[in-house]
Design an enzyme around this catalytic site. Structure first.
Site, PDB file in Angstrom:
ATOM      1  N   GLN A 280      20.781  -8.113  -6.384  1.00  0.00           N
ATOM      2  CA  GLN A 280      19.448  -7.788  -6.893  1.00  0.00           C
ATOM      3  C   GLN A 280      19.382  -7.961  -8.394  1.00  0.00           C
ATOM      4  O   GLN A 280      18.369  -8.391  -8.940  1.00  0.00           O
ATOM      5  CB  GLN A 280      19.095  -6.345  -6.510  1.00  0.00           C
ATOM      6  CG  GLN A 280      17.622  -6.035  -6.608  1.00  0.00           C
ATOM      7  CD  GLN A 280      16.804  -6.864  -5.636  1.00  0.00           C
ATOM      8  OE1 GLN A 280      17.223  -7.118  -4.521  1.00  0.00           O
ATOM      9  NE2 GLN A 280      15.645  -7.312  -6.067  1.00  0.00           N
TER      10      GLN A 280
ATOM     11  N   HIS B 152      18.157 -11.290 -10.113  1.00  0.00           N
ATOM     12  CA  HIS B 152      16.763 -11.752 -10.060  1.00  0.00           C
ATOM     13  C   HIS B 152      16.177 -11.910 -11.451  1.00  0.00           C
ATOM     14  O   HIS B 152      15.448 -12.864 -11.726  1.00  0.00           O
ATOM     15  CB  HIS B 152      15.911 -10.775  -9.251  1.00  0.00           C
ATOM     16  CG  HIS B 152      15.898 -11.063  -7.777  1.00  0.00           C
ATOM     17  ND1 HIS B 152      15.366 -12.215  -7.251  1.00  0.00           N
ATOM     18  CD2 HIS B 152      16.356 -10.343  -6.728  1.00  0.00           C
ATOM     19  CE1 HIS B 152      15.492 -12.192  -5.932  1.00  0.00           C
ATOM     20  NE2 HIS B 152      16.095 -11.076  -5.596  1.00  0.00           N
TER      21      HIS B 152
ATOM     22  N   GLU C 102      12.286  -0.637  -3.208  1.00  0.00           N
ATOM     23  CA  GLU C 102      11.914  -1.832  -2.452  1.00  0.00           C
ATOM     24  C   GLU C 102      12.959  -2.111  -1.372  1.00  0.00           C
ATOM     25  O   GLU C 102      12.637  -2.321  -0.207  1.00  0.00           O
ATOM     26  CB  GLU C 102      11.807  -3.018  -3.410  1.00  0.00           C
ATOM     27  CG  GLU C 102      11.464  -4.337  -2.720  1.00  0.00           C
ATOM     28  CD  GLU C 102      11.567  -5.526  -3.651  1.00  0.00           C
ATOM     29  OE1 GLU C 102      11.022  -6.589  -3.293  1.00  0.00           O
ATOM     30  OE2 GLU C 102      12.190  -5.416  -4.723  1.00  0.00           O
ATOM     31  N   HIS C 103      14.233  -2.115  -1.746  1.00  0.00           N
ATOM     32  CA  HIS C 103      15.343  -2.311  -0.811  1.00  0.00           C
ATOM     33  C   HIS C 103      16.238  -1.077  -0.855  1.00  0.00           C
ATOM     34  O   HIS C 103      16.633  -0.644  -1.944  1.00  0.00           O
ATOM     35  CB  HIS C 103      16.192  -3.530  -1.195  1.00  0.00           C
ATOM     36  CG  HIS C 103      15.418  -4.809  -1.330  1.00  0.00           C
ATOM     37  ND1 HIS C 103      14.919  -5.245  -2.544  1.00  0.00           N
ATOM     38  CD2 HIS C 103      15.063  -5.734  -0.419  1.00  0.00           C
ATOM     39  CE1 HIS C 103      14.292  -6.395  -2.365  1.00  0.00           C
ATOM     40  NE2 HIS C 103      14.351  -6.721  -1.086  1.00  0.00           N
TER      41      HIS C 103
ATOM     42  N   ASP D  75      16.497 -10.985   3.057  1.00  0.00           N
ATOM     43  CA  ASP D  75      15.794 -11.893   2.153  1.00  0.00           C
ATOM     44  C   ASP D  75      15.564 -13.267   2.772  1.00  0.00           C
ATOM     45  O   ASP D  75      14.621 -13.962   2.411  1.00  0.00           O
ATOM     46  CB  ASP D  75      16.594 -12.061   0.853  1.00  0.00           C
ATOM     47  CG  ASP D  75      16.315 -10.950  -0.141  1.00  0.00           C
ATOM     48  OD1 ASP D  75      15.410 -10.139   0.122  1.00  0.00           O
ATOM     49  OD2 ASP D  75      16.999 -10.898  -1.171  1.00  0.00           O
TER      50      ASP D  75
ATOM     51  N   HIS E 168     -32.069   8.204  11.408  1.00  0.00           N
ATOM     52  CA  HIS E 168     -30.883   8.259  12.258  1.00  0.00           C
ATOM     53  C   HIS E 168     -31.162   9.115  13.493  1.00  0.00           C
ATOM     54  O   HIS E 168     -30.854   8.737  14.628  1.00  0.00           O
ATOM     55  CB  HIS E 168     -29.680   8.842  11.494  1.00  0.00           C
ATOM     56  CG  HIS E 168     -28.995   7.860  10.586  1.00  0.00           C
ATOM     57  ND1 HIS E 168     -29.590   7.341   9.468  1.00  0.00           N
ATOM     58  CD2 HIS E 168     -27.744   7.319  10.654  1.00  0.00           C
ATOM     59  CE1 HIS E 168     -28.749   6.520   8.859  1.00  0.00           C
ATOM     60  NE2 HIS E 168     -27.616   6.484   9.574  1.00  0.00           N
TER      61      HIS E 168
END
Length: 840
Positions: free
Chosen positions: A665, A668, A734-735, A768, A827
């Site tokens: 990670q 990235h 996220e992960h 991934d 109504h």
């Protein structure tokens, strides 16, 4: 566009200074040894021996603005050297031999032609649309002002050999340098004068004057500031006052009806009021530079500035102190305050050494021309950052040689405020980014394809003739290696199988009371846009993750957007996936402009109803902007931020596996968020993990990125599985990777995460790429509210109800009573009119 380009030779030293004041100069290769290096120059290579890439790079690094290369060199250099640094040398007969790749890989062309044929040159200009066109006549016919003007009218510039240029009067064989410069310049004033802005070397305005043909000629030839007074005739600046000027450059504006002189001003100043500028006193950096120059000459003994000039150690200490203060400043106000202090002390050192702001700007311009880039890493002595305030613990060891280490905190000892800080992500300045992308989005909304093509050329460096590829896609655009194709096919199968199982193909039917039946059924979102980051990168995995659920859900139009490569093509791997998922169009654009095209549609780009996909901060800001614009009527998948992973590890964790997961990670980007939560790990176990992080990181090609992201990452010590999971749920990663004993039994305790990776043999990489789950996941803590992309993301649910006559008899009074309660008579009437009809 310059009026003309001079091509100088060994025998041009007499006209060199004048030409250097009015624009770029073209020099042949090898460069004439008798001439100094111009301020701006192009290098013309006419021999067609084999290309030496290193030599071309060295020319550009040394300050050559553009290299004019023969056609034989083009394929070797295009795609490696930026197009804005290359011009193509062509004989007029060879234009048809130029491929699209070559045409898109250069910023212009130098056309050698026996005659100056305007129709022919105009057609070449159309072929090289958007590029600069330069013309060199191979005959001995001299240039004329009318020829220069005629070429300028069709967007072309004449190249004039030095032998045809003179400082004397224009003749049948030579043209005066100033006459050539002034040829395309015209005045719209009755007196024929040219409004002239006079500026410092750094572009700060001194005043507005007027120039005549005679005054411009004298300035070009003498290098002195000479203008035309509307009352007194020719005005040689400083002739009586002593406030003379040395002219650095003279150039025309975009309409060729006014001039700018950049000058070095001597004496009291430009203005007759003895000020630097006619528009008032200088401010900012120019004012500081003037003040420091004055203090250098006349500061009283004992004054602080005098001490700085006299005490090099004190000045050095202040520069280092203020640099540190700037590094640890956080708020906008503090950063601007500390930056101002640093600039003051840095400029003091410059003035003491005879260095001006103009010298600094020249150095910046020279650096900008370099093709070869240094890694940009900090030197070893700066590898450890100074301490920062407790509210924002500083990353340590982000140098090039220091150990690669994460920061450590213990949940048993941190305060509640410190724990909250551990959960904190970098602040995303959404408002700032939205304001930056808004003009781009608006441009595409208003001008459609034209804006899209211009922005793609500007940001993606690809000159396109069309924006969209429609199926069927040409087979040659999808040619991939056999092993890559097989890997994509297997990933496609796995991801499709998992996402097909998610599709909601049933109709929910519930009778809420006798005669009242409510139902809900799913329908695909008709038109979806899938953003696949790319350009130089190849990301077929993201195309799979977005395209497959769209395909499974049954979306009628799937528009895949991805940045083109430098030659205008899309990577064949992405094109192959576009074919697999049944994309209805591939948009060759990236960034905010691609998002805008998807949101609003253009002449060729289909408008979509929902936009999916990750991207940089420009893409994210554009997605946020268009989803709030009612003219776009488009939604997005989720907010996005930097990628992140949280790893929970206990005594069973393999240090090498844990380190590999953290690094997968961290690579990235420098802003990636990496967290390790260790449960009662022994010092030896923790040291083994840290050692593995360093050893594996040093073996990576992206080690410089990893060094920075790991240096900003944290290790959190927990005393139990429950404490670790509670921290993870608060962090909402996220992960989430679980290196735990009996890890699968702990999954029911996970409340907040984008995707969970269970056990030692489940690396994040599998999710991934190819296990089947989706890798487009919520970041920045949004896993508390958002799911990752899935098949249901591409579907919407519609409800319906059907009520029988008897059902309305039971339900109607309830509805009418509630409508009366809210004061909505119509109504209530819609129910009662039906009940009365039944009674009748």
């Amino acid at each position: 566009m310059p009026a003309f380009l001079p091509l100088l030779s060994e025998n041009s030293s007499d006209i060199f200074p004048s030409l250097n004041r009015i624009g770029p100069i073209v020099l042949p290769f090898p460069r004439p040894s008798t001439l100094p290096i111009p301020d701006r120059y192009y290098l013309l290579v006419e021999h067609e021996t084999s290309v030496d890439l290193e030599e071309v790079v060295s020319w550009l690094d040394e300050g050559v603005e553009k290299v004019i290369i023969p056609l034989a060199w083009a394929n070797e250099l295009i795609g490696i050297i930026s197009s804005d640094r290359l011009l193509l040398l062509l004989d007029v007969a060879n234009v048809s031999a130029v491929s699209d790749k070559v045409r898109n890989g250069v910023s212009g062309v130098l056309l050698k032609s026996p005659t100056v044929d305007l129709d022919l040159i105009s057609s070449v200009a159309e072929f090289f649309s958007g590029s600069s066109i330069h013309v060199l006549s191979t005959t001995d016919a001299p240039a004329t002002p009318s020829m220069i003007r005629a070429l300028q009218s069709i967007g072309a510039t004449l190249l004039i050999p030095g032998s045809q240029l003179t400082l004397g009067a224009t003749s049948a064989t030579q043209i005066n340098v100033a006459d050539a410069f002034l040829a395309p310049i015209s005045s719209d004033r009755p007196d024929g004068l040219f409004p002239t802005v006079v500026s410092t070397e750094t572009g700060h305005t001194l005043g507005l004057v007027y120039s005549s043909v005679q005054s411009v000629k004298e300035s070009i030839f003498t290098g002195k500031g000479v203008y035309q007074s509307r009352k007194h005739g020719l005005w040689r600046k400083g002739e009586t006052s002593g406030a003379t000027q040395n002219v650095v450059s003279i150039r025309a504006d975009c309409d060729s009806d006014s001039l700018e002189f950049r000058v070095v001003q001597h004496g009291a100043g430009f203005c007759h009021l003895n000020r630097q500028s006619c528009f008032g006193e200088a401010s900012g950096l120019p004012a500081l530079e003037d003040t420091l120059r004055s203090r250098l000459e006349s500061a009283p003994e004992g004054s602080y500035t005098k001490r700085l000039f006299n005490d090099a150690d004190l000045l050095q200490s202040k520069i280092m102190e203020e640099a540190n203060e700037l590094c640890i400043a956080e708020s906008k106000e503090d950063i601007s305050f500390e930056a101002a202090d640093l600039l003051y002390f840095a400029l003091t050192k410059c003035i003491a050494s005879g260095v001006s702001i103009a010298d600094i700007e020249r150095s910046l311009d020279k650096k900008a021309k370099k093709v070869t880039r240094r890694p940009g890493n900090a030197k070893p002595q700066w590898s450890s950052k100074p301490a920062t305030p407790a509210s924002a613990p500083a990353p340590t060891n982000i140098g090039t040689d220091g150990p690669i280490r994460m920061r450590t905190s213990d949940l048993s000892t941190v305060t509640s405020a410190e724990r909250a800080q551990l959960l904190h992500r970098p602040v995303l300045k959404s408002d700032e980014m939205i304001s930056k992308v808004k003009p781009i989005v608006e441009d595409v909304r208003l001008r459609g394809d034209k804006a899209l093509l211009e922005l793609t050329a500007k940001f993606d460096k690809a000159k396109l003739t069309s924006t969209v590829i429609f199926p069927p896609f040409a087979s040659e655009t999808m040619q991939v290696e056999k092993d890559v194709r097989e890997a994509i096919d297997q990933a496609y199968s796995n991801i499709r199988k998992f996402h097909k199982a998610q599709a909601d193909n049933t109709t929910l039917v519930v009778e809420t009371m006798p005669g009242v039946v409510c139902s809900r059924f799913a329908r695909p979102i008709a038109r979806v846009g899938l953003y696949v980051p790319g350009g130089t990168a190849i990301l077929p995995s993201t195309a799979l993750m977005l395209g497959i659920p769209a395909q499974v859900a049954g979306c009628k139009e799937i528009v895949l957007a991805t940045p083109p490569r430098a030659d205008g093509s899309i990577s064949p791997e992405v094109m192959y996936v576009a074919h697999l998922v049944g994309a209805s169009a591939v948009l060759k654009a990236g960034g905010a402009q691609a998002v805008a095209a998807l949101a609003y549609g253009t002449e060729t780009v289909p408008k979509v109803d929902k936009i999916f996909g990750p991207g940089n901060q420009w893409v994210t800001a554009a997605k946020m902007l268009v989803q709030n614009d009612t003219d776009a009527l488009v939604s997005i998948d989720m907010p996005a931020g930097p990628s992140e992973v949280l790893v929970i590890a206990d005594h069973t964790a393999n240090p090498a596996f844990v380190a590999a997961d953290l690094l997968s990670q961290a690579e990235h980007g420098v802003d990636s968020q990496v967290v390790l939560v260790g449960i009662n790990l022994t010092p030896e176990h923790m040291a083994a993990i840290e050692q593995q992080v360093e050893e594996q990181a040093l073996a990576l090609s992206r080690v410089d990125i990893v060094r920075q992201s790991i240096g900003k990452s944290i290790i959190v010590k927990a005393s139990s599985v429950e404490e670790a999971i509670a921290f993870s749920n608060d962090y909402a990663p996220e992960h989430l990777i679980m290196h735990l004993e009996d890890a699968s039994a702990k999954v029911p305790s996970i409340d907040n995460a984008g995707s969970v990776f269970v056990g030692p043999y489940t690396p994040e990489s599998c999710g991934d790429y190819a296990s089947g789950t989706n890798h487009t996941l919520p970041t920045n803590g949004y896993a508390r509210q958002f799911s990752g992309v899935n098949t249901l993301s591409f579907q919407k649910h519609i409800t319906s109800q059907e009520i029988t006559m008897s059902g309305l008899q039971g339900l109607g009074p309830v509805v009418a009573t509630l409508a009366d309660c809210e004061g909505l008579e119509a109504h209530a009437n819609a129910v009662r009119i039906r009940l009365r009809a039944q009674e009748a």
